[in-house]
Scaffold this active site. Structure first.
Site, PDB file in Angstrom:
ATOM      1  N   ASN A 104     -29.460  36.140  44.644  1.00 44.53           N
ATOM      2  CA  ASN A 104     -29.085  34.754  44.363  1.00 44.53           C
ATOM      3  C   ASN A 104     -28.194  34.755  43.126  1.00 44.53           C
ATOM      4  O   ASN A 104     -28.681  34.885  42.010  1.00 44.53           O
ATOM      5  CB  ASN A 104     -30.344  33.906  44.120  1.00 44.53           C
ATOM      6  CG  ASN A 104     -30.013  32.461  43.785  1.00 44.53           C
ATOM      7  OD1 ASN A 104     -28.871  32.034  43.938  1.00 44.53           O
ATOM      8  ND2 ASN A 104     -31.007  31.716  43.332  1.00 44.53           N
ATOM      9  N   LYS A 128     -26.566  32.343  41.962  1.00 43.80           N
ATOM     10  CA  LYS A 128     -26.594  31.017  41.329  1.00 43.80           C
ATOM     11  C   LYS A 128     -25.163  30.569  40.991  1.00 43.80           C
ATOM     12  O   LYS A 128     -24.229  30.916  41.698  1.00 43.80           O
ATOM     13  CB  LYS A 128     -27.491  31.031  40.093  1.00 43.80           C
ATOM     14  CG  LYS A 128     -28.868  31.617  40.369  1.00 43.80           C
ATOM     15  CD  LYS A 128     -29.850  31.364  39.280  1.00 43.80           C
ATOM     16  CE  LYS A 128     -31.135  32.102  39.589  1.00 43.80           C
ATOM     17  NZ  LYS A 128     -32.225  31.751  38.700  1.00 43.80           N
ATOM     18  N   HIS A 158     -34.844  25.963  46.358  1.00 41.03           N
ATOM     19  CA  HIS A 158     -34.992  26.744  45.122  1.00 41.03           C
ATOM     20  C   HIS A 158     -35.528  25.814  44.030  1.00 41.03           C
ATOM     21  O   HIS A 158     -35.181  24.632  43.984  1.00 41.03           O
ATOM     22  CB  HIS A 158     -33.642  27.341  44.704  1.00 41.03           C
ATOM     23  CG  HIS A 158     -33.772  28.354  43.620  1.00 41.03           C
ATOM     24  ND1 HIS A 158     -33.925  28.002  42.308  1.00 41.03           N
ATOM     25  CD2 HIS A 158     -33.814  29.714  43.655  1.00 41.03           C
ATOM     26  CE1 HIS A 158     -34.045  29.102  41.569  1.00 41.03           C
ATOM     27  NE2 HIS A 158     -33.985  30.155  42.371  1.00 41.03           N
ATOM     28  N   GLU A 196     -34.755  25.402  41.085  1.00 44.33           N
ATOM     29  CA  GLU A 196     -33.711  24.728  40.287  1.00 44.33           C
ATOM     30  C   GLU A 196     -33.186  23.502  41.025  1.00 44.33           C
ATOM     31  O   GLU A 196     -32.835  22.498  40.409  1.00 44.33           O
ATOM     32  CB  GLU A 196     -32.594  25.737  39.949  1.00 44.33           C
ATOM     33  CG  GLU A 196     -33.080  26.771  38.935  1.00 44.33           C
ATOM     34  CD  GLU A 196     -32.394  28.122  39.013  1.00 44.33           C
ATOM     35  OE1 GLU A 196     -31.344  28.243  39.658  1.00 44.33           O
ATOM     36  OE2 GLU A 196     -32.940  29.067  38.409  1.00 44.33           O
ATOM     37  N   GLU A 200     -41.747  31.910  44.692  1.00 42.33           N
ATOM     38  CA  GLU A 200     -41.160  32.115  43.373  1.00 42.33           C
ATOM     39  C   GLU A 200     -41.921  31.300  42.331  1.00 42.33           C
ATOM     40  O   GLU A 200     -41.639  30.096  42.154  1.00 42.33           O
ATOM     41  CB  GLU A 200     -39.697  31.675  43.373  1.00 42.33           C
ATOM     42  CG  GLU A 200     -38.840  32.437  44.360  1.00 42.33           C
ATOM     43  CD  GLU A 200     -37.380  32.408  43.929  1.00 42.33           C
ATOM     44  OE1 GLU A 200     -36.816  33.487  43.736  1.00 42.33           O
ATOM     45  OE2 GLU A 200     -36.818  31.313  43.769  1.00 42.33           O
ATOM     46  N   GLY A 203     -36.238  33.975  35.824  1.00 39.07           N
ATOM     47  CA  GLY A 203     -35.288  34.092  34.716  1.00 39.07           C
ATOM     48  C   GLY A 203     -35.947  34.224  33.357  1.00 39.07           C
ATOM     49  O   GLY A 203     -35.294  34.078  32.329  1.00 39.07           O
ATOM     50  N   SER A 247     -37.965  37.484  38.273  1.00 45.51           N
ATOM     51  CA  SER A 247     -37.722  38.636  37.402  1.00 45.51           C
ATOM     52  C   SER A 247     -37.955  39.982  38.095  1.00 45.51           C
ATOM     53  O   SER A 247     -38.439  40.928  37.472  1.00 45.51           O
ATOM     54  CB  SER A 247     -38.555  38.528  36.119  1.00 45.51           C
ATOM     55  OG  SER A 247     -38.202  37.352  35.403  1.00 45.51           O
TER      56      SER A 247
END
Ligand code: PEP
Length: 253
Positions: A9, A11, A97, A99, A169, A175, A215
């Site tokens: 990904n 992003k 996702h 985000e 996730e 991250g 991660s």
């Protein structure tokens, strides 16, 4: 055997020049993907066709979009429809996702619609779920993720759920450099599979690929992927370095 998948990904990272360079490095890197293993690169919309063209001919390597619209088409400025992706022969899309959920208010209900649009265009969804830190600390992560799955996926038919792809996730691990332990990942993945089995039966649950994201890097991929219910990973930061992501691909079961 269900598919084992290493999904990158990118992003909203990389200039066009950097994206081209990274793709050239990926093309130059040898990956040993067998018939049950896939590598998928979710790149920004403007780079989809270029990256796809460069990766053409690589065995079991695909390009994905990172999102699609919940509506079919029409007056929705700035949106990209599943139909458009289909027209570009993009066969995978990430939906839900964290985000997108957090910054763009995407609810379980909206995500269910996005998944419907993807199915209508014969695009495979990588559906993301996962809990924030407060939920993990309250030890109610299982019911939290169960609700995400029920509200976004349980309208699907048995045929649609067969071979579906889910990425677990935990938000506290995305991250942050903080990875769930392989045992924590296995525990949640087994729970996700049991939730699907209760609704669709164990054959279908066993056909679903459940990826771990948070991660993942070259140094921990093998340990995490070795767990019975972990079928690969969805990888952010470490997917921006071709050699690092190659280690992750080569860590697939
Ligand atoms: C992600 O963006 O899905 C992700 C897991 O990111 P990272 O690997 O950087 O934690």
């Amino acid at each position: 055997m269900r598919k084992q998948i290493a999904a990158a990904n990118w992003k909203m990272n990389l200039s066009l020049a950097q994206a081209n360079q990274l793709t050239d490095e990926i093309v130059a890197t040898s990956h040993s993907l067998n018939e049950h293993q896939l590598a998928i690169f979710a790149v920004p919309f403007p780079y989809l066709l270029t990256v796809k063209e460069k990766l053409k001919g690589k065995h079991n390597v695909f390009v994905a979009a990172q999102n699609c619209a919940s509506t079919k088409n029409g007056a929705y400025t700035g949106e990209v429809s599943a139909e458009m992706l289909d027209g570009m022969d993009i066969r995978y899309v990430i939906i839900g996702h964290s985000e997108r959920r957090e910054y763009y208010g995407e609810t379980n209900k909206i995500l269910a619609e996005k998944i419907n649009r993807a199915f209508e265009s014969n695009i495979n969804t990588i559906f993301c779920c996962g809990e924030p830190l407060a939920v993990r600390e309250a030890a109610i992560q299982n019911s939290y993720v169960e609700t995400q799955i029920k509200e976004s996926l349980f309208h699907l038919s048995a045929a649609q759920m067969t071979n579906f792809i889910i990425a677990y996730e935990p938000i506290w691990a995305i991250g942050t450099g903080k990875t769930a332990s392989s045992d924590q990942a296995q525990e949640m993945h087994a729970h996700i599979r049991s939730v699907i089995a209760a609704q669709y039966g164990s054959d279908i649950a066993n056909s679903v690929s459940v990826l771990y994201g948070g991660s993942v890097k070259g140094a921990n991929a093998k340990d995490i992927f070795s767990k019975q219910d972990v079928d690969g990973g969805l990888v952010g930061g470490a997917s921006l370095v071709a050699a690092e992501f190659a280690i992750i691909i080569n860590s697939l079961k």
